[in-house]
Design a protein around this motif. Structure first.
Motif, PDB file in Angstrom:
ATOM      1  N   GLU A 272       0.835  -1.205   0.000  1.00 38.91           N
ATOM      2  CA  GLU A 272       0.000   0.000   0.000  1.00 38.91           C
ATOM      3  C   GLU A 272       0.873   1.259   0.000  1.00 38.91           C
ATOM      4  OE1 GLU A 272      -3.520   2.086   2.693  1.00 38.91           O
ATOM      5  OE2 GLU A 272      -2.398   0.397   3.513  1.00 38.91           O
ATOM      6  N   ALA A 273       1.959   1.257   0.758  1.00 40.07           N
ATOM      7  CA  ALA A 273       2.862   2.420   0.813  1.00 40.07           C
ATOM      8  C   ALA A 273       3.474   2.693  -0.552  1.00 40.07           C
ATOM      9  CB  ALA A 273       3.956   2.194   1.847  1.00 40.07           C
ATOM     10  N   GLN A 274       3.872   1.642  -1.233  1.00 40.93           N
ATOM     11  CA  GLN A 274       4.469   1.819  -2.558  1.00 40.93           C
ATOM     12  C   GLN A 274       3.453   2.353  -3.566  1.00 40.93           C
ATOM     13  OE1 GLN A 274       8.168  -1.090  -2.805  1.00 40.93           O
ATOM     14  NE2 GLN A 274       6.247  -2.197  -2.664  1.00 40.93           N
ATOM     15  N   GLU A 275       2.209   1.901  -3.466  1.00 43.74           N
ATOM     16  CA  GLU A 275       1.161   2.419  -4.349  1.00 43.74           C
ATOM     17  C   GLU A 275       0.891   3.895  -4.076  1.00 43.74           C
ATOM     18  OE1 GLU A 275      -2.244  -0.114  -3.819  1.00 43.74           O
ATOM     19  OE2 GLU A 275      -1.233  -1.853  -4.693  1.00 43.74           O
TER      20      GLU A 275
ATOM     21  N   ASP B 256       1.621   7.031  -6.632  1.00 40.92           N
ATOM     22  CA  ASP B 256       0.526   7.917  -7.038  1.00 40.92           C
ATOM     23  C   ASP B 256       0.739   9.376  -6.642  1.00 40.92           C
ATOM     24  OD1 ASP B 256      -0.735   5.703  -8.088  1.00 40.92           O
ATOM     25  OD2 ASP B 256      -2.118   5.474  -6.391  1.00 40.92           O
ATOM     26  N   SER B 257       1.353   9.621  -5.465  1.00 39.68           N
ATOM     27  CA  SER B 257       1.415  11.006  -4.974  1.00 39.68           C
ATOM     28  C   SER B 257       2.822  11.533  -4.709  1.00 39.68           C
ATOM     29  CB  SER B 257       0.592  11.130  -3.684  1.00 39.68           C
ATOM     30  OG  SER B 257       1.194  10.376  -2.650  1.00 39.68           O
ATOM     31  N   GLY B 258       3.838  10.676  -4.774  1.00 37.93           N
ATOM     32  CA  GLY B 258       5.200  11.116  -4.505  1.00 37.93           C
ATOM     33  C   GLY B 258       5.510  11.247  -3.027  1.00 37.93           C
ATOM     34  N   LYS B 259       4.594  10.765  -2.201  1.00 42.63           N
ATOM     35  CA  LYS B 259       4.825  10.785  -0.752  1.00 42.63           C
ATOM     36  C   LYS B 259       4.006   9.677  -0.119  1.00 42.63           C
ATOM     37  CE  LYS B 259       1.287  14.314  -0.098  1.00 42.63           C
ATOM     38  NZ  LYS B 259       1.010  15.680   0.293  1.00 42.63           N
ATOM     39  N   ALA B 260       4.536   9.153   0.980  1.00 48.93           N
ATOM     40  CA  ALA B 260       3.817   8.112   1.714  1.00 48.93           C
ATOM     41  C   ALA B 260       4.498   7.895   3.052  1.00 48.93           C
ATOM     42  CB  ALA B 260       3.800   6.800   0.933  1.00 48.93           C
ATOM     43  N   ALA B 261       3.718   7.456   4.004  1.00 49.22           N
ATOM     44  CA  ALA B 261       4.216   7.048   5.311  1.00 49.22           C
ATOM     45  C   ALA B 261       3.791   5.606   5.536  1.00 49.22           C
ATOM     46  CB  ALA B 261       3.654   7.949   6.413  1.00 49.22           C
TER      47      ALA B 261
END
Length: 171
Positions: free
Chosen positions: A75-78, A82-87
């Motif tokens: 999920e983090a990689q998706e 998609d947005s160029g950021k994730a936690a």
């Protein structure tokens, strides 16, 4: 001939300007990170041309809605794609282990970016901050985040209530 006399002066002036450049400015970095985390005091900040290391007191151990928070590495990689950021935060797992898990997949962009930022920050970390950063990376339940906008990895240590920011540019 008079043009050649000015080349050393231009070179010295250029070096002086470049040596004053930092990868990040504290106020602008703090502003960017406050969109994602509730920050207290700045505990340390060091930025050079090739790296930035910062440690902030975390007023809360939560991630704000502007930073998409995942509970699995897939999920983090998706979200990152998609947005160029994730936690990413998974109970019982460390940011280090989660990064390794993401690196082992076909689309390991989040893991590669986080690893590169952490690997290149060494020259900006004090000895004490380096030890604390390592503890945060190996703390089960800590949050790891990456934002292409600020080009750095963030690790939120829930036990120490510290947010670590690391960025490096190999130049």
């Amino acid at each position: 001939m008079s043009f050649l006399r000015h080349i050393p002066l231009a070179a010295v002036t250029s070096l002086a300007v470049l040596s004053g450049c930092n990868l990040h400015r504290e106020a602008s970095l703090r502003g960017a990170l406050e969109r994602y985390f509730t920050l207290g005091d700045t505990l340390s900040f060091n930025s050079k041309l090739t790296c930035t290391a910062a440690v902030f007191r975390a007023a809360l151990n939560d991630v704000k809605p502007d930073m998409p928070l995942a509970s699995t590495s897939t999920e983090a990689q998706e979200l990152f794609r998609d947005s160029g950021k994730a936690a990413l935060r998974v109970d019982g797992q460390t940011p280090h282990a989660l990064t390794d898990k993401m690196l082992a997949t076909e689309d390991g962009a989040f893991g590669r970016q986080a690893l590169a930022a952490a690997a290149l920050v060494g020259r900006c970390l004090s000895d004490a901050d380096s030890q604390d950063f390592f503890r945060a990376l190996t703390r089960p339940g800590a949050t790891i985040a990456y934002d292409t906008g600020v080009q750095g990895v963030m690790v939120l240590d829930p036990l120490e209530r510290k947010l670590f920011f690391a960025a490096g540019d190999p130049l």
